[in-house]
Design an enzyme around this catalytic site. Structure first.
Site, PDB file in Angstrom:
ATOM      1  N   LYS A 209      15.865  47.719 -24.737  1.00  0.00           N
ATOM      2  CA  LYS A 209      16.377  46.260 -24.350  1.00  0.00           C
ATOM      3  C   LYS A 209      15.116  45.450 -23.986  1.00  0.00           C
ATOM      4  O   LYS A 209      14.388  45.764 -23.183  1.00  0.00           O
ATOM      5  CB  LYS A 209      17.396  46.552 -23.571  1.00  0.00           C
ATOM      6  N   GLU A 258      25.011  36.768  -9.759  1.00  0.00           N
ATOM      7  CA  GLU A 258      24.267  38.083  -9.623  1.00  0.00           C
ATOM      8  C   GLU A 258      23.587  38.223  -8.317  1.00  0.00           C
ATOM      9  O   GLU A 258      22.544  37.843  -8.040  1.00  0.00           O
ATOM     10  CB  GLU A 258      23.100  38.558 -10.789  1.00  0.00           C
ATOM     11  N   GLU A 302      24.437  47.971 -22.967  1.00  0.00           N
ATOM     12  CA  GLU A 302      23.565  47.150 -22.092  1.00  0.00           C
ATOM     13  C   GLU A 302      23.893  47.075 -20.904  1.00  0.00           C
ATOM     14  O   GLU A 302      22.863  47.320 -20.057  1.00  0.00           O
ATOM     15  CB  GLU A 302      23.650  45.574 -22.916  1.00  0.00           C
ATOM     16  N   LYS A 441      25.290  29.184 -21.169  1.00  0.00           N
ATOM     17  CA  LYS A 441      24.484  29.328 -19.651  1.00  0.00           C
ATOM     18  C   LYS A 441      24.024  28.005 -19.122  1.00  0.00           C
ATOM     19  O   LYS A 441      23.891  27.957 -17.988  1.00  0.00           O
ATOM     20  CB  LYS A 441      23.717  30.439 -19.916  1.00  0.00           C
TER      21      LYS A 441
END
Length: 454
Positions: A209, A258, A302, A441
């Site tokens: 990734k 986050e 992911e 976003k």
């Protein structure tokens, strides 16, 4: 020893006079004790802040800002204590043993800290504000910090008063700034090329990734008010941590969902956030989108990369690392994410800064494995600016604090704004879908810039 304020306050606006006069009276009983303090001693004084004097929810501002999604929790930092504006963790830990906290049981002072974005990265740097305004629910307080040097106590107090008045001044009227020009970096065709090259490298086994990022360079019709923008962002992103920090010649602003690490006593938690889908317009459509996100093999894979990397890093410094058997869904204004909180008990001798150093960057903002993903990003992307995908946080002298990844962010300097967003690229990623995700976003900040205060 008294602070002479009558002459100093003449000619100032009423707000400045009220705030400075209140602070002069509140600090005055401590002046003799501060004056007797040994040279070179770091000290802090915490005081309750009367709600009738100022409403921090409406008026609070500072060079550094942290708004928590928990109801009413806010920190505003102003100025920097001499010698404590750019500290390494070793200096911060050393200073904690020499710190005089004059008011026992009062709210603690805080240092703010940052860590640079990947793939370049960099060490953690801390800054101790001269004034910290705190709002915890209905309780408001002010924490004054200084290093005892050859300046007179009266001069230190006057500096506090002037800065306090500026940090609590009534907000100016907000008018629309408007967007004059936008430049996509990279443009769409180059984005498609980068995504396809990355998926081909994944198929060839170079890494699992990589997180590719986009910048939207915006020129505004007039200078943006970063304080007003942060206030608006807090209303538009109620589930996010709102961060504002000085950076380069301007300011970095972010609405981050986050938490990289949060410490309370020996308990440490980190949030794995990876795997994304748009919100549905109607409730039933939203439920279907969440169910599809949870069922998607790509998104679950992911997400699992991030969970496993965080759990592994935490196990280096924590005991009793635990996590749910399956992710939940974090619902934000325009997007929803797979989300797994990971808990652990810090071993003796480790602190929040150790956790940040081990966890950052996670595969959620860089890729996996770290080294291979970093090599790829240095080859295909220019450096990220404005602290995007770096870390911002706070820590108190007891070692408690929080660190958030700088996401959904903008770098503001005068009439220029750089908006950033990224997407995790896996083997089956499609360039147009990832472009659309990054558009979503960036949408909230772009909408606010269209009407940000000047």
């Amino acid at each position: 020893m008294r602070i002479s304020s009558a002459k100093d306050l003449s000619g100032r606006p009423a707000h400045d006079a009220d705030c400075s006069a209140w602070l002069a009276g509140a600090v005055d009983p401590w002046m003799d004790r501060i004056g007797r303090m040994a040279p070179g001693r770091l000290f802090s004084l915490s005081l309750d802040l009367p709600p009738e004097l100022v409403d921090l929810g409406k008026q609070g501002r500072g060079d550094r800002l942290w708004l928590s999604p928990q109801q009413g929790v806010a920190f505003f930092g102003g100025g920097e204590v001499a010698g404590h504006a750019d500290m390494e963790p070793a200096q911060w830990r050393r200073e904690n043993g020499l710190w005089a906290r004059l008011s026992d049981g009062a709210p603690a002072p805080l240092a703010f800290f940052t860590a640079q974005p990947p793939p370049k990265g960099g060490s953690i740097r801390l800054s101790l504000p001269e004034i910290l305004l705190r709002r915890d629910g209905d309780h408001q307080s002010i924490v004054l910090s200084a290093l005892r040097d050859d300046a007179s106590v009266e001069a230190v107090a006057r500096g506090w008063m002037n800065q306090f008045a500026a940090m609590t001044a009534p907000a100016t009227a907000e008018t629309g700034a408007g967007v004059e020009k936008m430049i996509h970096l990279p443009e769409h065709d180059e984005w498609v090329r980068r995504v396809r090259a990355t998926t081909a490298a994944i198929a060839a086994g170079r890494f699992a990734k990589v997180v590719l990022a986009r910048k939207l360079a915006v020129t505004l019709r007039r200078k943006a008010d970063a304080d007003a923008l942060a206030r608006k962002l807090s209303h538009g992103c109620p589930g996010c941590h709102i961060i504002k920090l000085p950076h380069d010649r301007g300011q970095a602003i972010a609405a981050s969902p986050e938490i990289l690490a949060a410490r309370r006593g020996s308990r440490l938690v980190s949030h794995a956030v990876a795997g994304t889908a748009p919100r549905g317009v109607a409730p039933e459509a939203d439920r279907r989108a969440a169910a599809a996100l949870l069922a998607s093999p790509k998104e679950r894979r992911e997400h699992r990369l991030v969970v496993e990397a965080i759990a592994s890093a935490m196990s280096e410094i924590c005991d009793d690392v635990s996590l749910p058997s399956a992710p939940d869904v974090m619902r934000l204004d325009r997007l929803q994410h797979l989300w797994t909180p990971i808990h652990g008990r810090l071993r003796e001798g480790y602190d929040l800064l150790d956790a940040v150093a081990r966890l950052h960057p996670t595969p959620a903002v860089l890729g996996f494995p770290k080294t291979a993903a970093g090599v790829w990003l240095r080859a295909v992307e220019p450096p990220r600016d404005g602290l995007y995908t770096g870390v911002a946080g706070w820590i108190d002298p007891d070692g408690d604090g929080e660190a958030a990844v700088v996401l959904r962010s903008a770098y503001i300097h005068g009439r220029e704004a750089h908006l950033w967003a990224g997407a995790g690229i896996m083997a089956e990623s499609e360039a147009d879908a990832e472009w659309a995700e990054t558009e979503l976003k960036m949408a909230t900040l772009l909408d606010l810039l269209q009407g940000s205060a000047s």
